[in-house]
Write a protein that holds these residues in place. Structure first.
Motif, PDB file in Angstrom:
ATOM      1  N   GLU B   7      43.616  53.442  37.128  1.00 54.66           N
ATOM      2  CA  GLU B   7      42.329  52.868  37.507  1.00 54.66           C
ATOM      3  C   GLU B   7      41.538  52.506  36.262  1.00 54.66           C
ATOM      4  OE1 GLU B   7      40.419  55.087  40.658  1.00 54.66           O
ATOM      5  OE2 GLU B   7      38.508  54.201  40.098  1.00 54.66           O
ATOM      6  N   GLN B   8      41.032  51.293  36.271  1.00 50.11           N
ATOM      7  CA  GLN B   8      40.279  50.826  35.113  1.00 50.11           C
ATOM      8  C   GLN B   8      39.231  49.817  35.565  1.00 50.11           C
ATOM      9  OE1 GLN B   8      43.030  49.495  32.145  1.00 50.11           O
ATOM     10  NE2 GLN B   8      41.445  49.182  30.628  1.00 50.11           N
ATOM     11  N   ASN B   9      38.020  49.962  35.065  1.00 45.87           N
ATOM     12  CA  ASN B   9      36.916  49.047  35.419  1.00 45.87           C
ATOM     13  C   ASN B   9      36.793  48.867  36.935  1.00 45.87           C
ATOM     14  OD1 ASN B   9      36.898  48.674  32.634  1.00 45.87           O
ATOM     15  ND2 ASN B   9      38.116  46.796  32.757  1.00 45.87           N
ATOM     16  N   GLY B  10      36.974  49.928  37.678  1.00 44.12           N
ATOM     17  CA  GLY B  10      36.825  49.858  39.130  1.00 44.12           C
ATOM     18  C   GLY B  10      37.958  49.151  39.851  1.00 44.12           C
ATOM     19  N   ILE B  11      39.080  48.944  39.157  1.00 43.64           N
ATOM     20  CA  ILE B  11      40.234  48.288  39.786  1.00 43.64           C
ATOM     21  C   ILE B  11      41.434  49.224  39.658  1.00 43.64           C
ATOM     22  CG2 ILE B  11      41.833  46.332  39.602  1.00 43.64           C
ATOM     23  CD1 ILE B  11      39.522  44.696  38.443  1.00 43.64           C
ATOM     24  N   LEU B  12      42.173  49.367  40.723  1.00 44.56           N
ATOM     25  CA  LEU B  12      43.406  50.153  40.630  1.00 44.56           C
ATOM     26  C   LEU B  12      44.575  49.188  40.402  1.00 44.56           C
ATOM     27  CD1 LEU B  12      44.666  53.081  41.016  1.00 44.56           C
ATOM     28  CD2 LEU B  12      45.345  52.248  43.273  1.00 44.56           C
ATOM     29  N   ASP B  39      42.169  56.972  48.459  1.00 41.63           N
ATOM     30  CA  ASP B  39      40.911  57.057  47.693  1.00 41.63           C
ATOM     31  C   ASP B  39      40.843  56.029  46.560  1.00 41.63           C
ATOM     32  OD1 ASP B  39      40.418  59.426  49.195  1.00 41.63           O
ATOM     33  OD2 ASP B  39      41.636  60.539  47.757  1.00 41.63           O
ATOM     34  N   SER B  40      41.478  54.906  46.706  1.00 40.88           N
ATOM     35  CA  SER B  40      41.431  53.899  45.641  1.00 40.88           C
ATOM     36  C   SER B  40      40.109  53.141  45.697  1.00 40.88           C
ATOM     37  CB  SER B  40      42.585  52.908  45.788  1.00 40.88           C
ATOM     38  OG  SER B  40      42.257  51.911  46.730  1.00 40.88           O
ATOM     39  N   PRO B  41      39.734  52.486  44.577  1.00 39.80           N
ATOM     40  CA  PRO B  41      38.562  51.605  44.650  1.00 39.80           C
ATOM     41  C   PRO B  41      38.850  50.407  45.561  1.00 39.80           C
ATOM     42  CG  PRO B  41      39.673  51.415  42.525  1.00 39.80           C
ATOM     43  CD  PRO B  41      40.339  52.520  43.261  1.00 39.80           C
ATOM     44  N   ALA B  42      37.836  49.559  45.727  1.00 41.47           N
ATOM     45  CA  ALA B  42      37.945  48.472  46.706  1.00 41.47           C
ATOM     46  C   ALA B  42      38.969  47.412  46.307  1.00 41.47           C
ATOM     47  CB  ALA B  42      36.586  47.833  46.912  1.00 41.47           C
ATOM     48  N   CYS B  43      39.268  47.322  45.015  1.00 41.78           N
ATOM     49  CA  CYS B  43      40.213  46.291  44.586  1.00 41.78           C
ATOM     50  C   CYS B  43      41.494  46.923  44.043  1.00 41.78           C
ATOM     51  CB  CYS B  43      39.568  45.399  43.527  1.00 41.78           C
ATOM     52  SG  CYS B  43      40.663  44.077  42.994  1.00 41.78           S
ATOM     53  N   VAL B  44      42.612  46.542  44.635  1.00 41.32           N
ATOM     54  CA  VAL B  44      43.915  47.037  44.189  1.00 41.32           C
ATOM     55  C   VAL B  44      44.740  45.835  43.747  1.00 41.32           C
ATOM     56  CG1 VAL B  44      46.015  48.271  44.871  1.00 41.32           C
ATOM     57  CG2 VAL B  44      43.809  48.954  45.847  1.00 41.32           C
ATOM     58  N   PRO B 101      48.455  34.834  37.818  1.00 44.22           N
ATOM     59  CA  PRO B 101      49.664  34.603  37.010  1.00 44.22           C
ATOM     60  C   PRO B 101      50.043  35.842  36.196  1.00 44.22           C
ATOM     61  CG  PRO B 101      47.966  32.938  36.539  1.00 44.22           C
ATOM     62  CD  PRO B 101      47.361  33.918  37.492  1.00 44.22           C
ATOM     63  N   SER B 102      49.018  36.543  35.681  1.00 40.22           N
ATOM     64  CA  SER B 102      49.290  37.775  34.936  1.00 40.22           C
ATOM     65  C   SER B 102      48.040  38.642  35.006  1.00 40.22           C
ATOM     66  CB  SER B 102      49.648  37.467  33.488  1.00 40.22           C
ATOM     67  OG  SER B 102      48.551  36.822  32.873  1.00 40.22           O
ATOM     68  N   LEU B 103      48.166  39.882  34.533  1.00 34.85           N
ATOM     69  CA  LEU B 103      47.012  40.776  34.566  1.00 34.85           C
ATOM     70  C   LEU B 103      45.950  40.276  33.591  1.00 34.85           C
ATOM     71  CD1 LEU B 103      48.702  44.284  34.606  1.00 34.85           C
ATOM     72  CD2 LEU B 103      47.508  43.160  36.490  1.00 34.85           C
ATOM     73  N   PRO B 104      44.676  40.380  33.957  1.00 30.06           N
ATOM     74  CA  PRO B 104      43.620  40.030  33.015  1.00 30.06           C
ATOM     75  C   PRO B 104      43.728  40.895  31.756  1.00 30.06           C
ATOM     76  CG  PRO B 104      42.721  40.526  35.201  1.00 30.06           C
ATOM     77  CD  PRO B 104      44.163  40.851  35.242  1.00 30.06           C
ATOM     78  N   ASP B 105      43.254  40.372  30.644  1.00 24.69           N
ATOM     79  CA  ASP B 105      43.398  41.057  29.350  1.00 24.69           C
ATOM     80  C   ASP B 105      43.039  42.538  29.390  1.00 24.69           C
ATOM     81  OD1 ASP B 105      44.410  38.969  28.031  1.00 24.69           O
ATOM     82  OD2 ASP B 105      42.503  38.240  27.201  1.00 24.69           O
ATOM     83  N   GLY B 106      41.912  42.849  29.979  1.00 22.81           N
ATOM     84  CA  GLY B 106      41.428  44.217  29.984  1.00 22.81           C
ATOM     85  C   GLY B 106      42.318  45.189  30.736  1.00 22.81           C
ATOM     86  N   LEU B 107      43.202  44.640  31.570  1.00 21.89           N
ATOM     87  CA  LEU B 107      44.041  45.512  32.393  1.00 21.89           C
ATOM     88  C   LEU B 107      45.500  45.478  31.974  1.00 21.89           C
ATOM     89  CD1 LEU B 107      42.617  44.508  35.899  1.00 21.89           C
ATOM     90  CD2 LEU B 107      42.093  46.569  34.617  1.00 21.89           C
ATOM     91  N   ARG B 108      45.781  44.675  30.962  1.00 22.85           N
ATOM     92  CA  ARG B 108      47.178  44.394  30.665  1.00 22.85           C
ATOM     93  C   ARG B 108      47.997  45.636  30.267  1.00 22.85           C
ATOM     94  NH1 ARG B 108      47.846  38.803  28.135  1.00 22.85           N
ATOM     95  NH2 ARG B 108      47.005  38.364  30.170  1.00 22.85           N
ATOM     96  N   ASP B 109      47.317  46.569  29.590  1.00 21.08           N
ATOM     97  CA  ASP B 109      48.077  47.740  29.150  1.00 21.08           C
ATOM     98  C   ASP B 109      48.164  48.816  30.230  1.00 21.08           C
ATOM     99  OD1 ASP B 109      45.510  49.467  27.216  1.00 21.08           O
ATOM    100  OD2 ASP B 109      45.404  48.252  29.037  1.00 21.08           O
ATOM    101  N   ALA B 110      47.569  48.519  31.399  1.00 24.37           N
ATOM    102  CA  ALA B 110      47.593  49.525  32.460  1.00 24.37           C
ATOM    103  C   ALA B 110      49.019  49.775  32.919  1.00 24.37           C
ATOM    104  CB  ALA B 110      46.747  49.054  33.632  1.00 24.37           C
ATOM    105  N   GLY B 111      49.331  51.011  33.169  1.00 31.59           N
ATOM    106  CA  GLY B 111      50.649  51.397  33.662  1.00 31.59           C
ATOM    107  C   GLY B 111      51.680  51.256  32.592  1.00 31.59           C
TER     108      GLY B 111
END
Lengths: 149, 111
Positions: B7-12, B39-44, B101-111
């Motif tokens: 979870e990052q910036n309110g996005i799972l 229990d995830s945030p509203a955006c997955v 097309p791909s994860l936004p920059d801020g989420l790219r390293d997630a997982g």
């Protein structure tokens, strides 16, 4: 043709291959990998290979889910190259197709809150399979189609 | 089936570190998704960039996950490989899901 001990008969000339797959989902998943790794399908460009995997997966999964809904059995897949592309012949000893013919493959409607979670398989098959023929013969379902290569 | 959720910036963001979601793995995928989205945030966002193959059972499982999130949460998809994209296009499910097309920059390293 009887199945031999090796899962895929794939000689030096990549003209034909045959695989007998037990009719359950895990075996189909493994069988598809074996087919895709065989020389006949490795020779296809990436897109054609992806299409072959999708169409074969849908055909085989339907057999597992519907033809073998009441009893278990094997699926015999024979692939060969001909002038029109890759000829695919798939045989099973399961229940016949309802109404004696493969479904038309119309997409289920995508409206409202209740999105469909199934009913896509024959649409995907018919999007790519050419010269599709089905017949019931001696207690076996025989499906035959061609994939363009 | 292994899934990596962060979870990052309110996005799972849920990354699928598998090369296929097919008839043999669809039920496991659905079950694991149910666990990680509890229990995830509203955006997955489901990152499918490693999934090279998805059949109609896999597609059905993704639809089921979306429905299980209910009306107050949204499931978006990211990083569809060409053959997975083809399945979404042919079944017109690309008109139902928001696909990045791909994860936004801020989420790219997630997982």
């Amino acid at each position: 043709m009887p199945a031999d001990n090796r899962p895929v008969r794939d000689g030096p000339c990549p003209a034909a291959l045959q695989l007998t797959i037990p009719g359950h989902a895990e075996a189909v998943s493994a069988g598809l990998r074996a087919l895709l790794d065989a020389r006949l399908l490795r020779a296809l460009p990436d897109e054609g290979r992806g299409t072959a995997e999708l169409v074969l997966a849908e055909v085989l999964n339907n057999i597992v889910e519907h033809a073998y809904a009441r009893h278990s059995g094997e699926i015999e897949v024979t692939l060969s190259r001909d002038a029109g592309g890759i000829l695919c012949e798939v045989a099973d000893t399961g229940l016949p197709m309802p109404q004696g013919a493969p479904p038309a493959g119309q997409l289920p409607p995508l409206e409202g809150d209740n999105l469909p979670e199934g009913g896509f398989g024959w649409h995907l098959i018919r999007s790519f399979a050419r010269d599709l023929e089905y017949r019931r013969e001696g207690g076996r379902n025989l499906l035959r189609f061609r994939l363009e290569s | 089936m292994e899934l990596r959720a962060r979870e990052q910036n309110g996005i799972l963001v849920v990354h699928v570190p598998q090369d296929r979601i097919d008839a043999a793995s669809a039920i496991q995928f659905k079950d694991r998704m149910r666990e990680v989205t509890q229990d995830s945030p509203a955006c997955v966002v489901l990152d499918l960039s490693q999934v090279a193959f998805l059949d109609s059972s896999g597609l059905g499982a993704v639809v089921a996950v979306r429905k299980a999130l209910g009306p107050d949460r949204v499931l978006e998809l990211s990083g569809l490989t060409p053959s997975v994209q083809k399945v979404f296009r042919l079944t017109r499910m690309d008109t139902i899901f928001r696909i990045h097309p791909s994860l936004p920059d801020g989420l790219r390293d997630a997982g």
